[in-house]
Design a protein around this motif. Structure first.
Motif, PDB file in Angstrom:
ATOM      1  N   TRP A   8     -37.163 -36.386 -12.017  1.00  0.00           N
ATOM      2  CA  TRP A   8     -38.182 -36.359 -10.977  1.00  0.00           C
ATOM      3  C   TRP A   8     -39.454 -35.730 -11.513  1.00  0.00           C
ATOM      4  O   TRP A   8     -39.430 -34.754 -12.244  1.00  0.00           O
ATOM      5  N   ARG A   9     -40.605 -36.278 -11.130  1.00  0.00           N
ATOM      6  CA  ARG A   9     -41.885 -35.710 -11.535  1.00  0.00           C
ATOM      7  C   ARG A   9     -41.960 -34.265 -11.067  1.00  0.00           C
ATOM      8  O   ARG A   9     -41.633 -33.943  -9.942  1.00  0.00           O
ATOM      9  N   GLN A 103     -50.343 -39.390   4.902  1.00  0.00           N
ATOM     10  CA  GLN A 103     -50.149 -40.135   3.659  1.00  0.00           C
ATOM     11  C   GLN A 103     -49.659 -39.240   2.533  1.00  0.00           C
ATOM     12  O   GLN A 103     -48.816 -39.638   1.726  1.00  0.00           O
ATOM     13  N   GLU A 104     -50.157 -38.026   2.500  1.00  0.00           N
ATOM     14  CA  GLU A 104     -49.698 -37.083   1.483  1.00  0.00           C
ATOM     15  C   GLU A 104     -48.223 -36.747   1.693  1.00  0.00           C
ATOM     16  O   GLU A 104     -47.443 -36.680   0.734  1.00  0.00           O
ATOM     17  N   ARG A 106     -45.993 -38.649   3.202  1.00  0.00           N
ATOM     18  CA  ARG A 106     -45.150 -39.817   2.941  1.00  0.00           C
ATOM     19  C   ARG A 106     -44.889 -40.042   1.465  1.00  0.00           C
ATOM     20  O   ARG A 106     -43.893 -40.665   1.103  1.00  0.00           O
ATOM     21  N   ARG A 107     -45.760 -39.530   0.604  1.00  0.00           N
ATOM     22  CA  ARG A 107     -45.487 -39.637  -0.833  1.00  0.00           C
ATOM     23  C   ARG A 107     -44.358 -38.709  -1.261  1.00  0.00           C
ATOM     24  O   ARG A 107     -43.767 -38.896  -2.322  1.00  0.00           O
ATOM     25  N   LEU A 108     -44.056 -37.716  -0.435  1.00  0.00           N
ATOM     26  CA  LEU A 108     -43.034 -36.731  -0.782  1.00  0.00           C
ATOM     27  C   LEU A 108     -41.659 -37.067  -0.229  1.00  0.00           C
ATOM     28  O   LEU A 108     -40.677 -36.437  -0.623  1.00  0.00           O
ATOM     29  N   HIS A 135     -45.506 -48.028  -2.327  1.00  0.00           N
ATOM     30  CA  HIS A 135     -45.633 -46.631  -2.737  1.00  0.00           C
ATOM     31  C   HIS A 135     -46.570 -46.458  -3.927  1.00  0.00           C
ATOM     32  O   HIS A 135     -46.647 -45.367  -4.501  1.00  0.00           O
ATOM     33  N   GLY A 136     -47.269 -47.506  -4.314  1.00  0.00           N
ATOM     34  CA  GLY A 136     -48.255 -47.398  -5.369  1.00  0.00           C
ATOM     35  C   GLY A 136     -47.727 -47.640  -6.768  1.00  0.00           C
ATOM     36  O   GLY A 136     -48.462 -47.451  -7.747  1.00  0.00           O
ATOM     37  N   HIS A 182     -39.693 -44.259  -5.275  1.00  0.00           N
ATOM     38  CA  HIS A 182     -40.875 -43.465  -5.603  1.00  0.00           C
ATOM     39  C   HIS A 182     -40.534 -42.011  -5.927  1.00  0.00           C
ATOM     40  O   HIS A 182     -41.403 -41.152  -5.951  1.00  0.00           O
ATOM     41  N   PRO A 184     -38.745 -39.459  -4.301  1.00  0.00           N
ATOM     42  CA  PRO A 184     -39.166 -38.480  -3.292  1.00  0.00           C
ATOM     43  C   PRO A 184     -38.575 -37.104  -3.546  1.00  0.00           C
ATOM     44  O   PRO A 184     -37.516 -36.968  -4.174  1.00  0.00           O
ATOM     45  N   ARG A 185     -39.246 -36.093  -3.044  1.00  0.00           N
ATOM     46  CA  ARG A 185     -38.700 -34.738  -3.108  1.00  0.00           C
ATOM     47  C   ARG A 185     -37.694 -34.496  -1.992  1.00  0.00           C
ATOM     48  O   ARG A 185     -36.803 -33.664  -2.121  1.00  0.00           O
TER      49      ARG A 185
END
Length: 276
Positions: A8-9, A103-104, A106-108, A135-136, A182, A184-185
């Protein structure tokens, strides 16, 4: 053998000890979820779906949300996953307000819904590629993630199969893969093993245990009490939109020594009458 997801990033996440209010190096652990006094009233309903629900989930924790049908579990997950707004109350995910920074947030987060969220006339790989682009993700990175996620759930050889031609177990496993694309955390799982064969259920459970070991935060609803006992650091039993018991499975059972297992405890707290 299923291929592991790439790291994970941001590196491994801190994990709580089972049942503890977690601290890391003496400091309070990060809260992944903080839900305060959540109320949700649906138009025309006699009773609120959530009636002052309170939850705290630590980063790296696997948290079980158990309750009978209609207790408010899916409503709670829908609010935490930014799909619904509460009537009143507040939510913070990793300290962020979803109402202001949706949006921030939802990236997590990732979501594995109770219903199969796949397009039946697309292949498994096409579905995952589509959700990855939302998710980009793009290019070689997207292709790699699609392959890794299919491999993780044992579908690496089935990527070209149409969803409508897949078994229920394959769809459930692909549903899980779609929620992980993506990295996720925090992953919300709403009964991810319901209604499938024992083999697919076992694959999903093993992968959830792997994600737990890698430090991902999991919020997990299930009707399988043994799954909750094995996987979850803590559980909350909810009924009528409120938490009626909270703690590590062993702690909850120790407080009710005449209950031999979680199922007996669950029935004692929520009753034996049918919920439709």
């Amino acid at each position: 053998m299923a291929a592991p997801l790439r790291r994970w990033r941001g590196g491994p996440l801190s994990r709580p000890r089972r049942g503890d209010p977690v601290t890391t190096a003496g400091a309070p652990a990060e809260l992944a979820v903080a839900a305060r006094e959540l109320v949700k009233r649906y138009p025309g309903a006699e009773q609120p779906a959530l009636d002052g629900l309170e939850l705290e989930i630590f980063a790296g924790e696997t948290f079980g949300l158990l309750g009978p049908n209609g207790a408010g579990k899916t409503t709670a997950i829908s609010i935490l996953a930014t799909l619904l707004r509460p009537t009143t109350g507040s939510v913070r995910l990793f300290g962020l307000d979803p109402g202001r920074r949706c949006q921030e947030v939802r990236r997590l987060i990732g979501l594995v819904p109770q219903e199969i969220a796949l397009y039946p006339r697309l292949t498994l790989a096409e579905n995952l590629a589509y959700f990855g682009r939302l998710h980009g993700l793009a290019g070689a990175g997207l292709k790699t993630q699609v392959g890794d996620c299919l491999a993780m759930v044992g579908l690496e050889a089935q990527g070209g199969r149409l969803v409508e031609a897949c078994s229920g177990g394959m769809k459930r496993r692909a549903n899980l893969a779609a929620g992980l694309l993506h990295r996720p955390r925090l992953l919300f799982l709403d009964e991810p093993t319901v209604g499938i064969d024992a083999q697919s259920r076992n694959v999903i459970f093993e992968n959830l245990a792997r994600l737990k070991a890698e430090g991902m935060t999991l919020l997990y609803t299930t009707h399988y009490m043994e799954e909750a006992r094995q996987l979850c650091d803590r559980i909350a039993i909810v009924d009528a939109g409120r938490v009626v018991a909270l703690g590590a499975p062993a702690e909850l059972l120790a407080a009710q020594p005449d209950c031999r297992d979680l199922e007996q405890l669950f029935l004692r707290l929520t009753g034996r009458h049918l919920r439709d």
